[in-house]
Motif scaffolding. Structure first.
Motif, PDB file in Angstrom:
ATOM      1  N   ASP A   1      59.527  29.635  12.162  1.00 21.74           N
ATOM      2  CA  ASP A   1      60.929  29.235  11.981  1.00 21.74           C
ATOM      3  C   ASP A   1      61.229  29.150  10.489  1.00 21.74           C
ATOM      4  OD1 ASP A   1      61.312  29.007  14.726  1.00 21.74           O
ATOM      5  OD2 ASP A   1      60.750  26.896  14.752  1.00 21.74           O
ATOM      6  N   GLY A   2      62.269  29.854  10.061  1.00 23.76           N
ATOM      7  CA  GLY A   2      62.647  29.852   8.659  1.00 23.76           C
ATOM      8  C   GLY A   2      61.906  30.889   7.832  1.00 23.76           C
ATOM      9  N   VAL A   3      60.920  31.551   8.437  1.00 16.36           N
ATOM     10  CA  VAL A   3      60.189  32.626   7.755  1.00 16.36           C
ATOM     11  C   VAL A   3      60.401  33.932   8.519  1.00 16.36           C
ATOM     12  CG1 VAL A   3      57.931  33.455   6.947  1.00 16.36           C
ATOM     13  CG2 VAL A   3      58.474  31.005   6.869  1.00 16.36           C
ATOM     14  N   MET A   4      59.963  33.963   9.751  1.00 16.56           N
ATOM     15  CA  MET A   4      60.140  35.151  10.586  1.00 16.56           C
ATOM     16  C   MET A   4      61.443  35.085  11.392  1.00 16.56           C
ATOM     17  SD  MET A   4      57.573  36.818   9.618  1.00 16.56           S
ATOM     18  CE  MET A   4      57.851  38.258  10.633  1.00 16.56           C
ATOM     19  N   VAL A   5      61.871  33.881  11.688  1.00 17.28           N
ATOM     20  CA  VAL A   5      63.112  33.650  12.436  1.00 17.28           C
ATOM     21  C   VAL A   5      64.017  32.772  11.573  1.00 17.28           C
ATOM     22  CG1 VAL A   5      64.124  32.722  14.550  1.00 17.28           C
ATOM     23  CG2 VAL A   5      61.837  33.750  14.624  1.00 17.28           C
ATOM     24  N   PRO A   6      64.973  33.391  10.872  1.00 15.57           N
ATOM     25  CA  PRO A   6      65.897  32.561  10.083  1.00 15.57           C
ATOM     26  C   PRO A   6      66.626  31.568  10.990  1.00 15.57           C
ATOM     27  CG  PRO A   6      66.114  34.874   9.492  1.00 15.57           C
ATOM     28  CD  PRO A   6      65.238  34.814  10.711  1.00 15.57           C
ATOM     29  N   THR A   7      66.828  30.376  10.494  1.00 21.83           N
ATOM     30  CA  THR A   7      67.479  29.335  11.285  1.00 21.83           C
ATOM     31  C   THR A   7      68.950  29.247  10.885  1.00 21.83           C
ATOM     32  OG1 THR A   7      66.730  27.713   9.667  1.00 21.83           O
ATOM     33  CG2 THR A   7      65.377  27.988  11.623  1.00 21.83           C
ATOM     34  N   THR A   8      69.795  29.538  11.839  1.00 25.83           N
ATOM     35  CA  THR A   8      71.235  29.475  11.591  1.00 25.83           C
ATOM     36  C   THR A   8      71.892  28.661  12.691  1.00 25.83           C
ATOM     37  OG1 THR A   8      71.570  31.525  12.822  1.00 25.83           O
ATOM     38  CG2 THR A   8      71.299  31.738  10.454  1.00 25.83           C
TER      39      THR A   8
ATOM     40  N   ALA B   1      62.288  40.340   7.953  1.00 31.90           N
ATOM     41  CA  ALA B   1      61.020  39.608   7.915  1.00 31.90           C
ATOM     42  C   ALA B   1      59.882  40.456   8.481  1.00 31.90           C
ATOM     43  CB  ALA B   1      61.140  38.293   8.680  1.00 31.90           C
ATOM     44  N   ILE B   2      60.159  41.223   9.526  1.00 27.44           N
ATOM     45  CA  ILE B   2      59.137  42.107  10.118  1.00 27.44           C
ATOM     46  C   ILE B   2      58.663  43.116   9.076  1.00 27.44           C
ATOM     47  CG2 ILE B   2      58.749  43.966  11.793  1.00 27.44           C
ATOM     48  CD1 ILE B   2      60.652  42.400  13.700  1.00 27.44           C
ATOM     49  N   ILE B   3      59.617  43.782   8.428  1.00 30.85           N
ATOM     50  CA  ILE B   3      59.276  44.779   7.408  1.00 30.85           C
ATOM     51  C   ILE B   3      58.485  44.123   6.279  1.00 30.85           C
ATOM     52  CG2 ILE B   3      60.260  46.286   5.623  1.00 30.85           C
ATOM     53  CD1 ILE B   3      62.584  46.813   7.693  1.00 30.85           C
ATOM     54  N   SER B   4      58.906  42.947   5.874  1.00 28.68           N
ATOM     55  CA  SER B   4      58.230  42.242   4.776  1.00 28.68           C
ATOM     56  C   SER B   4      56.800  41.870   5.151  1.00 28.68           C
ATOM     57  CB  SER B   4      59.040  41.002   4.392  1.00 28.68           C
ATOM     58  OG  SER B   4      60.329  41.368   3.946  1.00 28.68           O
TER      59      SER B   4
ATOM     60  N   GLU C   1      49.037  37.495  19.500  1.00 31.08           N
ATOM     61  CA  GLU C   1      48.876  38.874  19.037  1.00 31.08           C
ATOM     62  C   GLU C   1      49.816  39.810  19.785  1.00 31.08           C
ATOM     63  OE1 GLU C   1      44.632  39.579  19.233  1.00 31.08           O
ATOM     64  OE2 GLU C   1      44.333  38.664  17.257  1.00 31.08           O
ATOM     65  N   GLU C   2      49.997  39.570  21.077  1.00 28.59           N
ATOM     66  CA  GLU C   2      50.918  40.396  21.874  1.00 28.59           C
ATOM     67  C   GLU C   2      52.374  40.143  21.461  1.00 28.59           C
ATOM     68  OE1 GLU C   2      51.776  43.451  24.209  1.00 28.59           O
ATOM     69  OE2 GLU C   2      49.743  42.786  23.773  1.00 28.59           O
ATOM     70  N   ILE C   3      52.726  38.900  21.207  1.00 28.10           N
ATOM     71  CA  ILE C   3      54.088  38.570  20.747  1.00 28.10           C
ATOM     72  C   ILE C   3      54.385  39.298  19.446  1.00 28.10           C
ATOM     73  CG2 ILE C   3      55.452  36.680  19.726  1.00 28.10           C
ATOM     74  CD1 ILE C   3      54.213  34.870  21.973  1.00 28.10           C
ATOM     75  N   PHE C   4      53.452  39.265  18.512  1.00 24.09           N
ATOM     76  CA  PHE C   4      53.654  39.959  17.233  1.00 24.09           C
ATOM     77  C   PHE C   4      53.707  41.470  17.448  1.00 24.09           C
ATOM     78  CE2 PHE C   4      53.100  35.903  15.381  1.00 24.09           C
ATOM     79  CZ  PHE C   4      53.471  35.976  14.049  1.00 24.09           C
ATOM     80  N   LYS C   5      52.820  41.984  18.311  1.00 27.86           N
ATOM     81  CA  LYS C   5      52.790  43.430  18.578  1.00 27.86           C
ATOM     82  C   LYS C   5      54.119  43.892  19.179  1.00 27.86           C
ATOM     83  CE  LYS C   5      50.024  46.883  20.994  1.00 27.86           C
ATOM     84  NZ  LYS C   5      48.919  47.067  21.951  1.00 27.86           N
TER      85      LYS C   5
END
Length: 155
Positions: free
Chosen positions: A8-15, A34-37, A65-69
């Motif tokens: 939260d706040g890194v991969m998923v911006p909080t709005t 965030a994914i590209i980064s 690992e599956e969630i990230f994949k």
């Protein structure tokens, strides 16, 4: 090399003005930026991920690992131990450093400003993101530079 990663706040911006998209696996979608980064960091360094997120106990290592994949990120993922003592993120990270035998470079990616209070030897390897923006390519390049430094000193 290891990335201590918050979500939260890194991969998923909080709005507050836009609801978070939840994918079929029951977890929030990551921002494309965030994914590209994060992919850039992993491809450039071969770093693994240690999840520090408050969501860490929701899934096991293989599910993470599956969630990230599913979101386009292939990485070796481990999870910080459960926070049964209700420690702050800063205290959790300090506890991990006191227990772990760290012999590799690391970087911490988190939006928790309390991490600015970490000891300098750890704080200097911490990138605090803007929670409403998330991880940027400039921060990814900074993380790569941190991970590529040859010296490893933890005082």
């Amino acid at each position: 090399m290891v990335i201590l990663l918050d979500i939260d706040g890194v991969m998923v911006p909080t709005t507050t003005w836009k609801p978070t998209e939840i994918l079929s696996d029951g977890f929030a979608n990551f921002s494309t930026k965030a994914i590209i980064s994060l992919q850039t960091i992993i491809k450039s360094t071969g770093a693994s991920i240690l999840l520090t997120t408050s969501h860490k106990s929701r899934f096991n290592k293989f599910q993470w690992e599956e969630i990230f994949k599913t979101r386009g990120i292939v990485a070796n993922i481990d999870v910080l131990e459960n926070n049964e003592d209700n420690l702050s993120r800063k205290e959790e990270i300090l506890r991990w450093f006191s227990k772990a035998s760290i012999s590799e470079n690391f970087v911490i990616l988190d939006d928790d400003k309390s991490l600015n209070g970490l000891p300098d030897s750890i704080k200097n390897k911490t990138i605090v993101t803007s929670g409403t923006v998330g991880l940027t390519i400039d921060q990814a390049n900074e993380a790569i530079n941190i991970l590529r430094k040859e010296e490893f000193i933890l005082a």
